[in-house]
Design a protein around this motif. Structure first.
Motif, PDB file in Angstrom:
ATOM      1  N   SER A  26      -2.051   2.428  -7.901  1.00  0.00           N
ATOM      2  CA  SER A  26      -3.042   3.243  -8.613  1.00  0.00           C
ATOM      3  C   SER A  26      -2.432   3.896  -9.848  1.00  0.00           C
ATOM      4  CB  SER A  26      -3.628   4.313  -7.689  1.00  0.00           C
ATOM      5  OG  SER A  26      -4.346   3.729  -6.627  1.00  0.00           O
ATOM      6  N   THR A  61       0.528  12.453   2.685  1.00  0.00           N
ATOM      7  CA  THR A  61      -0.844  12.435   2.157  1.00  0.00           C
ATOM      8  C   THR A  61      -1.886  12.382   3.265  1.00  0.00           C
ATOM      9  OG1 THR A  61      -0.812  10.012   1.975  1.00  0.00           O
ATOM     10  CG2 THR A  61      -0.093  11.279   0.048  1.00  0.00           C
ATOM     11  N   ARG A  62      -1.423  12.126   4.512  1.00  0.00           N
ATOM     12  CA  ARG A  62      -2.314  12.028   5.664  1.00  0.00           C
ATOM     13  C   ARG A  62      -3.358  10.934   5.503  1.00  0.00           C
ATOM     14  NH1 ARG A  62      -3.419  18.400   7.368  1.00  0.00           N
ATOM     15  NH2 ARG A  62      -1.211  18.973   7.600  1.00  0.00           N
ATOM     16  N   ARG A  63      -2.987   9.907   4.749  1.00  0.00           N
ATOM     17  CA  ARG A  63      -3.864   8.744   4.613  1.00  0.00           C
ATOM     18  C   ARG A  63      -3.496   7.717   5.674  1.00  0.00           C
ATOM     19  NH1 ARG A  63      -3.802   6.204  -1.010  1.00  0.00           N
ATOM     20  NH2 ARG A  63      -5.589   5.122  -0.099  1.00  0.00           N
ATOM     21  N   THR A  64      -4.409   6.771   5.904  1.00  0.00           N
ATOM     22  CA  THR A  64      -4.186   5.734   6.904  1.00  0.00           C
ATOM     23  C   THR A  64      -3.999   4.391   6.213  1.00  0.00           C
ATOM     24  OG1 THR A  64      -5.605   6.938   8.455  1.00  0.00           O
ATOM     25  CG2 THR A  64      -5.097   4.643   8.982  1.00  0.00           C
ATOM     26  N   HIS A  65      -3.033   3.646   6.649  1.00  0.00           N
ATOM     27  CA  HIS A  65      -2.758   2.328   6.081  1.00  0.00           C
ATOM     28  C   HIS A  65      -3.934   1.399   6.369  1.00  0.00           C
ATOM     29  CE1 HIS A  65      -0.817  -1.518   5.337  1.00  0.00           C
ATOM     30  NE2 HIS A  65       0.185  -0.876   4.781  1.00  0.00           N
ATOM     31  N   ARG A  69      -6.198  -4.815   1.062  1.00  0.00           N
ATOM     32  CA  ARG A  69      -7.509  -4.216   1.328  1.00  0.00           C
ATOM     33  C   ARG A  69      -8.586  -5.287   1.410  1.00  0.00           C
ATOM     34  NH1 ARG A  69      -7.997  -0.085  -3.456  1.00  0.00           N
ATOM     35  NH2 ARG A  69      -6.825  -1.786  -4.438  1.00  0.00           N
ATOM     36  N   ARG A  89       5.317   8.773   2.591  1.00  0.00           N
ATOM     37  CA  ARG A  89       4.173   9.013   1.706  1.00  0.00           C
ATOM     38  C   ARG A  89       2.875   9.067   2.491  1.00  0.00           C
ATOM     39  NH1 ARG A  89       5.844   4.894  -3.276  1.00  0.00           N
ATOM     40  NH2 ARG A  89       7.593   6.163  -4.072  1.00  0.00           N
ATOM     41  N   TYR A  90       2.718   8.168   3.450  1.00  0.00           N
ATOM     42  CA  TYR A  90       1.497   8.190   4.257  1.00  0.00           C
ATOM     43  C   TYR A  90       1.401   9.461   5.087  1.00  0.00           C
ATOM     44  CZ  TYR A  90      -0.478   3.633   3.204  1.00  0.00           C
ATOM     45  OH  TYR A  90      -1.094   2.588   2.574  1.00  0.00           O
ATOM     46  N   LYS A  91       2.523   9.899   5.617  1.00  0.00           N
ATOM     47  CA  LYS A  91       2.500  11.119   6.427  1.00  0.00           C
ATOM     48  C   LYS A  91       2.232  12.351   5.567  1.00  0.00           C
ATOM     49  CE  LYS A  91       5.568   9.232   9.963  1.00  0.00           C
ATOM     50  NZ  LYS A  91       6.904   9.267  10.591  1.00  0.00           N
ATOM     51  N   SER A 136       0.846  -1.196   0.000  1.00  0.00           N
ATOM     52  CA  SER A 136       0.000   0.000   0.000  1.00  0.00           C
ATOM     53  C   SER A 136       0.879   1.243   0.000  1.00  0.00           C
ATOM     54  CB  SER A 136      -0.900   0.004   1.243  1.00  0.00           C
ATOM     55  OG  SER A 136      -1.696  -1.162   1.287  1.00  0.00           O
ATOM     56  N   GLY A 137       0.617   2.134  -0.949  1.00  0.00           N
ATOM     57  CA  GLY A 137       1.422   3.343  -1.064  1.00  0.00           C
ATOM     58  C   GLY A 137       2.585   3.219  -2.016  1.00  0.00           C
TER      59      GLY A 137
END
Length: 287
Positions: A15, A102-106, A61, A98-100, A10-11
């Motif tokens: 996509s 984009t502020r997305r959650t794994h 997912r 990348r997660y930090k 993920s990340g």
């Protein structure tokens, strides 16, 4: 039918990889449960379905069901269905950044209520069997978006030019420049067939108009230079990772000169190997 299974951390850029695959003609399904893989492939291969290239994205997912991917791939082997596997990877610290950013959650962080660092560690462990058996592994740690797209396109098409769709549009300046134009060429500097009585009500789709427009030395000179410009610039757009390019050619009313030149440029772009289409926006308008 060509089948490609896309998986990865993920990340890591799945996509973006899918978008690149769609640009070269793949029919893409995202987040398909492994239990449905064989049935969906069977459906896609049935007569009447026009899917020639299928890409299926499967990752964590899907939760615990993801563990069935190896079994589903084994069933495909036993059924004699040829497929390839693309795995997207990246270094842990890059994924964390990348997660930090984009502020997305794994996805595993949400489900298991663990930190991103721990979620990435668990995910990598879950995916190890798939990564080890993948036909292609791309480490995206240091790749830009354009570089990743170029890598994917180069792996799954023989001609990277097929990764960019080029649309040539003729238009009339009196009706406005097409909004999405990347390149705009103005051919109002050329002799206008509108003032020739027998050509006034014809268009650049008619041979008489085409012969008139291209019958001047300045027309041939301008056309040659526009072809040279496209020959030089289109590969640069491909290299930069552009998936769509719109070339607009305009004259006063969009019926004569622009249509003629758009047809000539479309022929050149097509002959050069790009996925090209042509649109005459204003040819039917009343001037």
């Amino acid at each position: 039918m060509g089948l490609l299974i896309v998986s990865g951390l993920s990340g890591a850029g799945k996509s973006l990889a899918v978008h690149a695959l769609e640009d070269i003609g793949y029919f893409c399904i995202d987040n398909l449960p492994p239990a449905l893989l064989c049935r969906f492939v069977e459906f896609s291969m049935q007569s009447g379905n026009e899917i020639e290239k299928l890409a299926v994205v499967m990752d964590v997912r899907g939760g615990e069901e993801y563990g069935g991917l190896a079994e589903a791939m084994s069933q495909l082997h036993k059924s004699g269905v040829p497929f390839q596997c693309l795995f997207l990877d990246a270094q842990n610290e890059v994924l964390e950044r990348r997660y930090k950013e984009t502020r997305r959650t794994h996805p595993l962080s949400i489900k298991n209520r663990v930190s991103i660092e721990e979620a990435i560690r668990r995910e990598r462990q879950m995916l190890r069997p798939i990564a080890e058996s993948a036909d292609f592994v791309i480490d995206t740690s240091v790749l830009s978006t354009a570089q990743l797209r170029d890598r994917v396109v180069s792996l799954f098409t023989e001609d990277i030019r097929q990764g960019m769709a080029v649309t040539v549009i003729s238009f009339g300046f009196k009706f406005g420049i097409p909004k999405d134009s990347d390149l705009v060429f103005d051919v109002r500097c050329l002799p206008n067939p509108f003032y020739i009585p027998e050509l006034k009500h014809k268009t650049g789709l008619d041979q008489e108009v085409r012969d008139y427009v291209l019958g001047f030395e300045e027309s041939q000179g301008l056309l040659a230079r526009l072809r040279d410009l496209l020959e030089y610039s289109l590969p640069l757009y491909v290299k930069e990772g552009k998936s769509q390019l719109s070339i607009a050619v305009g004259c006063t009313g969009g019926k004569h000169r622009s249509v003629t030149f758009a047809r000539e440029l479309y022929a050149s772009v097509s002959a050069a190997g790009y996925r090209a289409s042509i649109l005459h926006r204003d040819v039917e308008r009343n001037v």
